[in-house]
Design a protein around this motif. Sequence first.
Motif, PDB file in Angstrom:
ATOM      1  N   UNK A 107      -0.378  22.985   7.798  1.00  0.00           N
ATOM      2  CA  UNK A 107       0.326  23.175   6.486  1.00  0.00           C
ATOM      3  C   UNK A 107       1.012  22.151   6.049  1.00  0.00           C
ATOM      4  N   UNK A 108       1.081  21.418   5.038  1.00  0.00           N
ATOM      5  CA  UNK A 108       1.869  20.500   4.531  1.00  0.00           C
ATOM      6  C   UNK A 108       2.459  20.835   2.889  1.00  0.00           C
ATOM      7  N   UNK A 109       3.668  20.544   2.686  1.00  0.00           N
ATOM      8  CA  UNK A 109       4.522  20.719   1.499  1.00  0.00           C
ATOM      9  C   UNK A 109       4.858  19.701   0.830  1.00  0.00           C
ATOM     10  N   UNK A 166       3.505  13.916   7.825  1.00  0.00           N
ATOM     11  CA  UNK A 166       3.384  15.514   7.791  1.00  0.00           C
ATOM     12  C   UNK A 166       1.883  15.807   7.875  1.00  0.00           C
ATOM     13  N   UNK A 167       0.908  15.043   7.265  1.00  0.00           N
ATOM     14  CA  UNK A 167      -0.430  15.341   7.314  1.00  0.00           C
ATOM     15  C   UNK A 167      -1.132  15.066   8.530  1.00  0.00           C
ATOM     16  N   UNK A 168      -0.570  13.952   9.311  1.00  0.00           N
ATOM     17  CA  UNK A 168      -0.948  13.695  10.661  1.00  0.00           C
ATOM     18  C   UNK A 168      -0.657  14.847  11.655  1.00  0.00           C
ATOM     19  N   UNK A 169       0.431  15.431  11.741  1.00  0.00           N
ATOM     20  CA  UNK A 169       1.107  16.397  12.347  1.00  0.00           C
ATOM     21  C   UNK A 169       0.466  17.536  12.149  1.00  0.00           C
ATOM     22  N   UNK A 170      -0.296  17.839  10.616  1.00  0.00           N
ATOM     23  CA  UNK A 170      -1.131  18.959  10.673  1.00  0.00           C
ATOM     24  C   UNK A 170      -2.332  18.890  11.211  1.00  0.00           C
ATOM     25  N   UNK A 183       1.240  18.304  -1.696  1.00  0.00           N
ATOM     26  CA  UNK A 183       1.173  17.233  -0.813  1.00  0.00           C
ATOM     27  C   UNK A 183       1.276  15.613  -1.178  1.00  0.00           C
ATOM     28  N   UNK A 184       0.779  15.625  -2.319  1.00  0.00           N
ATOM     29  CA  UNK A 184       0.564  14.156  -2.794  1.00  0.00           C
ATOM     30  C   UNK A 184       1.593  13.863  -3.902  1.00  0.00           C
ATOM     31  N   UNK A 185       2.191  14.753  -4.132  1.00  0.00           N
ATOM     32  CA  UNK A 185       3.139  14.634  -5.320  1.00  0.00           C
ATOM     33  C   UNK A 185       4.253  13.301  -5.185  1.00  0.00           C
ATOM     34  N   UNK A 186       4.154  12.588  -6.027  1.00  0.00           N
ATOM     35  CA  UNK A 186       5.583  11.379  -5.884  1.00  0.00           C
ATOM     36  C   UNK A 186       4.826  10.243  -5.211  1.00  0.00           C
ATOM     37  N   UNK A 212      -5.728  23.425  -1.792  1.00  0.00           N
ATOM     38  CA  UNK A 212      -4.895  22.049  -2.169  1.00  0.00           C
ATOM     39  C   UNK A 212      -4.349  22.377  -3.422  1.00  0.00           C
ATOM     40  N   UNK A 213      -3.134  22.646  -3.711  1.00  0.00           N
ATOM     41  CA  UNK A 213      -2.244  22.764  -4.708  1.00  0.00           C
ATOM     42  C   UNK A 213      -1.877  21.296  -5.218  1.00  0.00           C
ATOM     43  N   UNK A 214      -2.079  21.106  -6.465  1.00  0.00           N
ATOM     44  CA  UNK A 214      -1.201  19.733  -6.861  1.00  0.00           C
ATOM     45  C   UNK A 214      -1.136  19.751  -8.523  1.00  0.00           C
ATOM     46  N   UNK A 215      -0.211  19.183  -8.920  1.00  0.00           N
ATOM     47  CA  UNK A 215      -0.017  18.633 -10.487  1.00  0.00           C
ATOM     48  C   UNK A 215      -0.663  17.641 -10.723  1.00  0.00           C
ATOM     49  N   UNK A 216      -1.350  16.791  -9.781  1.00  0.00           N
ATOM     50  CA  UNK A 216      -2.020  15.339 -10.129  1.00  0.00           C
ATOM     51  C   UNK A 216      -3.401  15.858 -10.357  1.00  0.00           C
ATOM     52  N   UNK A 217      -3.742  16.238 -11.284  1.00  0.00           N
ATOM     53  CA  UNK A 217      -5.258  16.725 -11.791  1.00  0.00           C
ATOM     54  C   UNK A 217      -6.155  15.805 -11.352  1.00  0.00           C
TER      55      UNK A 217
END
Length: 313
Positions: A107-109, A166-170, A183-186, A212-217
């Motif tokens: 899980x990554x936020x 965070x992603x490496x740990x996941x 996870x890729x926001x900002x 994968x939830x994202x605002x970056x379409x």
Amino acid sequence: MEDEEAKVMAKETIKETTEVTTKETTKETETNNISVKNLSKKFADFTLDQVSFQVPKGRIVGFIGENGAGKSTTIRLILNELKKDGGEIEIFGRDYREVALKEDIGVVFDECNFHDVFTAANLEKILSGIYKSWDSGLYRRYLERFQLPGSKPIGSFSKGMKSKLSIVCALAHRPRLLILDEATTGLDPVVRDEILDLFLEFIQDEEHSVFFSSHIISDIQKIADYVILIHRGKIIFQEQKDDLVYRYGILKCGRERFAAVSSGDYIIRRETAMGVECLVPDKEEARRRYRDCIVDNATLEDIMLFYIKGGAA
């Protein structure tokens, strides 16, 4: 005699129905890593309403929608961080509340949740004691690949470095399912591209999935196999990404010309200063049928905005 025959026939019908249901359930379990059915959660000012979708094995599923649409609420329910009001959630064909499932989920936020004073080396010691399947060799290879120092405090990391960590740990405990909430926001485009490539590598194992939830379409459009659009707590569609991007289009014409456009040829229309724009499900057919109109390609963002901003059907 007739009563006995009727009883036998009834038993056979029940048996056949049960066998069909069991086969369908087994098939779904074999093909989906996440199955959500009629999921509901009511708050004072928001309702997640009868949400249903699947995340197939070997696939990346993008979860899109505006702020407050219900994306994070859905993810928190799947992770059992919120108590659902109704519906069913299965992960790997099992009840989502089983503690043992955590071993197989990464899980990554959008924010790094590790304390600033820790180092990457500290995290390895902590997480290797939590996850039975923790792979220290894999963890160190990822740190080297992404140029993440093992001895510096996380508080000195940039946002991009924290996201990578965070992603490496996941990934280092070798999960079968990744669940990512913004996870890729900002992040800058270079860092995002590195992370997206990592997700594509992850699903080369066809037992793996990414939700994968994202605002970056544009990120969703680049790597997703399926796209789910949620709006005001309801699922609008779950479609194959390629069908959306390669088949959908935007028909543009004046108001007078639009009067002759069949309502069966478009999904949603909206008024503009120049005339009318319609979201069409088959742009090539629209081009053949309405040769005097402009029919442009539709991006995933275009499609989402048509549904969210509304218009007339």
